[in-house]
Scaffold this motif. Structure first.
Motif, mmCIF file in Angstrom:
data_model
loop_
_atom_site.group_PDB
_atom_site.id
_atom_site.type_symbol
_atom_site.label_atom_id
_atom_site.label_comp_id
_atom_site.label_asym_id
_atom_site.label_seq_id
_atom_site.Cartn_x
_atom_site.Cartn_y
_atom_site.Cartn_z
ATOM 1 N N ALA A 13 30.958 39.985 42.235
ATOM 2 C CA ALA A 13 32.300 40.049 42.816
ATOM 3 C C ALA A 13 33.324 39.747 41.737
ATOM 4 O O ALA A 13 33.012 39.091 40.738
ATOM 5 C CB ALA A 13 32.438 39.053 43.963
ATOM 6 N N ALA A 14 34.545 40.219 41.958
ATOM 7 C CA ALA A 14 35.617 39.967 41.004
ATOM 8 C C ALA A 14 36.931 39.831 41.747
ATOM 9 O O ALA A 14 37.105 40.358 42.850
ATOM 10 C CB ALA A 14 35.706 41.089 39.971
ATOM 11 N N SER A 17 37.434 34.097 46.150
ATOM 12 C CA SER A 17 38.810 33.646 46.280
ATOM 13 C C SER A 17 39.150 32.768 45.084
ATOM 14 O O SER A 17 38.253 32.294 44.382
ATOM 15 C CB SER A 17 39.001 32.868 47.584
ATOM 16 N N ARG A 18 40.417 32.559 44.883
ATOM 17 C CA ARG A 18 40.837 31.716 43.764
ATOM 18 C C ARG A 18 41.999 30.845 44.190
ATOM 19 O O ARG A 18 42.782 31.199 45.077
ATOM 20 C CB ARG A 18 41.220 32.560 42.547
ATOM 21 N N ASN A 19 42.113 29.713 43.511
ATOM 22 C CA ASN A 19 43.217 28.798 43.727
ATOM 23 C C ASN A 19 43.841 28.535 42.372
ATOM 24 O O ASN A 19 43.308 27.766 41.567
ATOM 25 C CB ASN A 19 42.708 27.494 44.366
ATOM 26 N N ASN A 20 44.956 29.178 42.124
ATOM 27 C CA ASN A 20 45.584 29.076 40.805
ATOM 28 C C ASN A 20 46.228 27.714 40.578
ATOM 29 O O ASN A 20 46.550 27.363 39.445
ATOM 30 C CB ASN A 20 46.608 30.187 40.620
ATOM 31 N N ALA A 21 46.413 26.951 41.633
ATOM 32 C CA ALA A 21 46.943 25.589 41.471
ATOM 33 C C ALA A 21 45.835 24.618 41.053
ATOM 34 O O ALA A 21 46.097 23.626 40.368
ATOM 35 C CB ALA A 21 47.591 25.122 42.760
ATOM 36 N N LYS A 22 44.617 24.918 41.460
ATOM 37 C CA LYS A 22 43.482 24.031 41.149
ATOM 38 C C LYS A 22 42.599 24.577 40.039
ATOM 39 O O LYS A 22 41.620 23.940 39.656
ATOM 40 C CB LYS A 22 42.646 23.795 42.400
ATOM 41 N N GLY A 30 45.344 39.315 44.142
ATOM 42 C CA GLY A 30 45.731 40.404 45.022
ATOM 43 C C GLY A 30 44.678 41.482 45.195
ATOM 44 O O GLY A 30 44.728 42.265 46.148
ATOM 45 N N SER A 31 43.725 41.534 44.284
ATOM 46 C CA SER A 31 42.663 42.539 44.361
ATOM 47 C C SER A 31 41.302 41.878 44.236
ATOM 48 O O SER A 31 41.132 40.944 43.449
ATOM 49 C CB SER A 31 42.808 43.563 43.229
ATOM 50 N N THR A 32 40.360 42.354 45.019
ATOM 51 C CA THR A 32 38.985 41.881 44.932
ATOM 52 C C THR A 32 38.047 43.077 44.939
ATOM 53 O O THR A 32 38.407 44.161 45.425
ATOM 54 C CB THR A 32 38.614 40.945 46.097
ATOM 55 N N SER A 33 36.870 42.886 44.423
ATOM 56 C CA SER A 33 35.854 43.930 44.462
ATOM 57 C C SER A 33 34.482 43.271 44.568
ATOM 58 O O SER A 33 34.296 42.135 44.135
ATOM 59 C CB SER A 33 35.935 44.849 43.237
#
Length: 126
Positions: A49-50, A71-76, A56-59
């Protein structure tokens, strides 16, 4: 020095769930597209997965669609991989990877990634 550290692997019965997490340090996390790859014994590393740098985009590879969520958390500075309905064939070492980019696309080729974690073992028994 960019470092990626995975956690959350383990032993689970088929049909169960696991959540993997990858913590990134030493860089500007929001500049990195992130990916998860896995390698089973005797097999080549494969894309799982990416997610784009802004989320905004996943694959996903076809075999995990509908079962895995990245998923990602850019604050953490973390990227997670939620895995449900696990199968024995999901057994592998799972590694996260980062690619520095200004683009907002996802990347599925491992050669395009700049940094890698050590990996975490996921074992699914019948």
């Amino acid at each position: 020095q960019v470092q990626l550290v995975e956690s959350g692997g383990g032993l689970v019965q088929a049909g169960g769930s696991l959540n993997l997490s990858c913590a990134v340090s030493g860089g500007t996390f929001s500049r990195y597209a992130m990916g998860w790859f896995r390698q089973a014994p005797g097999k080549e590393r494969e894309f799982v997965a990416a997610i784009s740098r802004n989320g905004g985009s996943t694959s996903y590879t076809d075999s995990v669609k509908g079962r895995y969520t990245i998923s990602r958390n850019n604050a953490k500075n973390t990227v997670d991989l939620q895995m449900i309905r696990l199968k024995p064939e999901d057994t592998a070492v799972y590694s996260c990877a980062a690619r520095g980019t200004y683009s907002t696309i996802t990347y599925y080729r491992d050669l395009l990634y700049d940094y890698w974690g050590q990996g975490t073992q996921v074992t699914v028994f019948p």
